[in-house]
Scaffold this motif. Structure first.
Motif, mmCIF file in Angstrom:
data_model
loop_
_atom_site.group_PDB
_atom_site.id
_atom_site.type_symbol
_atom_site.label_atom_id
_atom_site.label_comp_id
_atom_site.label_asym_id
_atom_site.label_seq_id
_atom_site.Cartn_x
_atom_site.Cartn_y
_atom_site.Cartn_z
ATOM 1 N N GLN A 168 1.056 -10.006 -14.597
ATOM 2 C CA GLN A 168 1.125 -10.462 -13.213
ATOM 3 C C GLN A 168 1.456 -9.321 -12.258
ATOM 4 O O GLN A 168 0.915 -9.262 -11.146
ATOM 5 C CB GLN A 168 2.179 -11.563 -13.074
ATOM 6 N N ARG A 169 2.316 -8.400 -12.685
ATOM 7 C CA ARG A 169 2.681 -7.268 -11.825
ATOM 8 C C ARG A 169 1.455 -6.412 -11.521
ATOM 9 O O ARG A 169 1.258 -5.971 -10.377
ATOM 10 C CB ARG A 169 3.766 -6.422 -12.492
ATOM 11 N N VAL A 170 0.626 -6.169 -12.540
ATOM 12 C CA VAL A 170 -0.585 -5.377 -12.331
ATOM 13 C C VAL A 170 -1.507 -6.070 -11.333
ATOM 14 O O VAL A 170 -2.030 -5.449 -10.399
ATOM 15 C CB VAL A 170 -1.315 -5.135 -13.666
ATOM 16 N N TYR A 171 -1.691 -7.362 -11.504
ATOM 17 C CA TYR A 171 -2.573 -8.095 -10.591
ATOM 18 C C TYR A 171 -1.977 -8.222 -9.191
ATOM 19 O O TYR A 171 -2.699 -8.195 -8.189
ATOM 20 C CB TYR A 171 -2.922 -9.466 -11.185
ATOM 21 N N ASP A 172 -0.665 -8.360 -9.120
ATOM 22 C CA ASP A 172 -0.017 -8.442 -7.805
ATOM 23 C C ASP A 172 -0.309 -7.193 -6.975
ATOM 24 O O ASP A 172 -0.664 -7.290 -5.798
ATOM 25 C CB ASP A 172 1.495 -8.604 -7.960
ATOM 26 N N VAL A 173 -0.142 -6.024 -7.587
ATOM 27 C CA VAL A 173 -0.329 -4.772 -6.845
ATOM 28 C C VAL A 173 -1.807 -4.417 -6.709
ATOM 29 O O VAL A 173 -2.309 -4.150 -5.614
ATOM 30 C CB VAL A 173 0.441 -3.615 -7.516
ATOM 31 N N ASN A 174 -2.521 -4.407 -7.840
ATOM 32 C CA ASN A 174 -3.886 -3.877 -7.850
ATOM 33 C C ASN A 174 -4.924 -4.803 -7.235
ATOM 34 O O ASN A 174 -5.956 -4.327 -6.754
ATOM 35 C CB ASN A 174 -4.306 -3.540 -9.284
ATOM 36 N N VAL A 175 -4.673 -6.097 -7.269
ATOM 37 C CA VAL A 175 -5.666 -7.038 -6.732
ATOM 38 C C VAL A 175 -5.145 -7.729 -5.467
ATOM 39 O O VAL A 175 -5.740 -7.611 -4.402
ATOM 40 C CB VAL A 175 -6.071 -8.086 -7.793
ATOM 41 N N GLU A 200 7.206 3.004 5.070
ATOM 42 C CA GLU A 200 7.676 2.673 3.737
ATOM 43 C C GLU A 200 7.515 1.169 3.549
ATOM 44 O O GLU A 200 8.064 0.367 4.307
ATOM 45 C CB GLU A 200 9.136 3.067 3.556
ATOM 46 N N GLY A 201 6.731 0.776 2.566
ATOM 47 C CA GLY A 201 6.495 -0.636 2.356
ATOM 48 C C GLY A 201 5.724 -0.877 1.082
ATOM 49 O O GLY A 201 5.384 0.049 0.346
ATOM 50 N N THR A 202 5.435 -2.143 0.829
ATOM 51 C CA THR A 202 4.681 -2.518 -0.355
ATOM 52 C C THR A 202 3.450 -3.327 0.037
ATOM 53 O O THR A 202 3.515 -4.154 0.963
ATOM 54 C CB THR A 202 5.550 -3.335 -1.331
ATOM 55 N N VAL A 203 2.361 -3.099 -0.669
ATOM 56 C CA VAL A 203 1.123 -3.798 -0.341
ATOM 57 C C VAL A 203 1.146 -5.264 -0.760
ATOM 58 O O VAL A 203 0.226 -6.011 -0.417
ATOM 59 C CB VAL A 203 -0.096 -3.096 -0.967
ATOM 60 N N ILE A 204 2.167 -5.665 -1.485
ATOM 61 C CA ILE A 204 2.249 -7.091 -1.829
ATOM 62 C C ILE A 204 3.040 -7.874 -0.776
ATOM 63 O O ILE A 204 3.293 -9.063 -0.949
ATOM 64 C CB ILE A 204 2.849 -7.312 -3.235
ATOM 65 N N SER A 205 3.367 -7.202 0.324
ATOM 66 C CA SER A 205 4.050 -7.857 1.437
ATOM 67 C C SER A 205 3.129 -7.889 2.653
ATOM 68 O O SER A 205 2.859 -6.853 3.269
ATOM 69 C CB SER A 205 5.349 -7.120 1.795
ATOM 70 N N ALA A 206 2.644 -9.083 3.002
ATOM 71 C CA ALA A 206 1.802 -9.221 4.188
ATOM 72 C C ALA A 206 2.574 -8.799 5.442
ATOM 73 O O ALA A 206 1.992 -8.248 6.379
ATOM 74 C CB ALA A 206 1.322 -10.662 4.319
ATOM 75 N N LYS A 207 3.885 -9.019 5.438
ATOM 76 C CA LYS A 207 4.708 -8.647 6.580
ATOM 77 C C LYS A 207 4.759 -7.135 6.749
ATOM 78 O O LYS A 207 4.643 -6.618 7.871
ATOM 79 C CB LYS A 207 6.121 -9.205 6.406
ATOM 80 N N ASP A 208 4.947 -6.401 5.649
ATOM 81 C CA ASP A 208 4.967 -4.934 5.725
ATOM 82 C C ASP A 208 3.646 -4.400 6.264
ATOM 83 O O ASP A 208 3.608 -3.490 7.102
ATOM 84 C CB ASP A 208 5.215 -4.332 4.342
ATOM 85 N N LEU A 209 2.548 -4.960 5.789
ATOM 86 C CA LEU A 209 1.227 -4.488 6.194
ATOM 87 C C LEU A 209 0.942 -4.803 7.651
ATOM 88 O O LEU A 209 0.505 -3.931 8.415
ATOM 89 C CB LEU A 209 0.160 -5.122 5.304
#
Length: 254
Positions: A111-118, A64-73
């Motif tokens: 910004q939210r779209v770019y944060d997640v998608n890019v 369980e994590g988010t792709v906008i977190s380098a730590k999670d990845l």
């Protein structure tokens, strides 16, 4: 065919809890790989994906994590390497939809779209490549969209469209940067697909238009993205890097 055999491979799929990500995660497992599932646990989708992978006799982990977190990845990849083995395949599917009038679109929404998608795709590729490049082996597949190549008729979504165009060109850029280091990078651009978002009753009329405007006369199923993903993951595509594989029922031909 042995060219498409993924036995002995270890994969991660982001956004693996539903739709295209879930289908690809299960499909890669069907081809023989052990598959780690990364994403949100909302509605139990991530665990359902893992259950189906185990039923195929393959190993799996869920994160369980988010792709906008380098730590999670990086944490997920570290655990994958310890428990499943060296990571050799990555499918970066996590993304969000968006839209709205460009002249009134709030910066925070853009910004939210770019944060997640890019940024999320870049951080995913970066974390994956850090373990693949030293071994000179790996295939990274980023899920973009036909919206990165065309402007969808009657849909006001400059944020989403441009973010997916960025994913396509990011994939090409990374492919060329890593061309001599054993890691291939490609993207898949699905056309209109019957994901859970497009199965909602309130969008039934819009879905009918999508089907009408697609030369094949229907939307894709998420499972129809498995073949392209397995191809790009396998030895069958050993001389393929930097491409955007469009899977759209002929939509962009019209």
């Amino acid at each position: 065919m042995k060219l498409f055999d993924l036995h002995g491979e270890v994969a991660i799929v982001t956004g693996a809890g539903s739709g295209i990500g879930q289908a690809i995660a299960i499909g890669i497992a069907e081809a023989g790989a052990d598959v780690a599932c990364f994403g949100h646990r909302s509605n139990g989708g991530l665990d359902q994906t893992a259950e189906k992978i185990r039923a195929l006799g393959r190993k799996t982990l869920t994160f369980e994590g988010t792709v906008i977190s380098a730590k999670d990845l990086s944490g997920a990849i570290e655990r994958i390497e310890k428990q499943l083995g060296p990571l050799t395949i990555a499918v970066n599917n996590a993304g969000i939809g968006a839209g709205g009038e460009a002249e009134t679109l709030e910066l925070k929404s853009w910004q939210r779209v770019y944060d997640v998608n890019v940024t999320g795709v870049f951080l995913s590729c970066q974390a994956q490549a850090r373990v693949m490049l030293p071994r000179r082996k790996g295939s990274i597949i980023n899920v973009a969209s036909i919206s990165g190549s065309i402007v969808n008729r009657d849909l006001k979504q400059a944020d989403y469209n441009s973010s997916k165009a960025a994913v396509i060109h990011l994939s090409k850029s990374l492919a060329m940067e890593w061309i001599g280091r054993g890691v291939r990078v490609n993207s898949i651009s699905p056309g209109y697909t019957l994901t859970p978002m497009n199965r909602r009753p309130e969008v039934a009329d819009q879905v009918e238009i999508f089907a009408r405007d697609t030369p094949m006369g229907r939307l894709a199923t998420p499972e129809e993205m498995i073949g392209p993903a397995v191809f790009l993951s396998s030895r069958a595509s050993s001389f393929v890097t930097g491409i955007d594989l469009v899977v759209d029922g002929g939509f962009i031909c019209w």
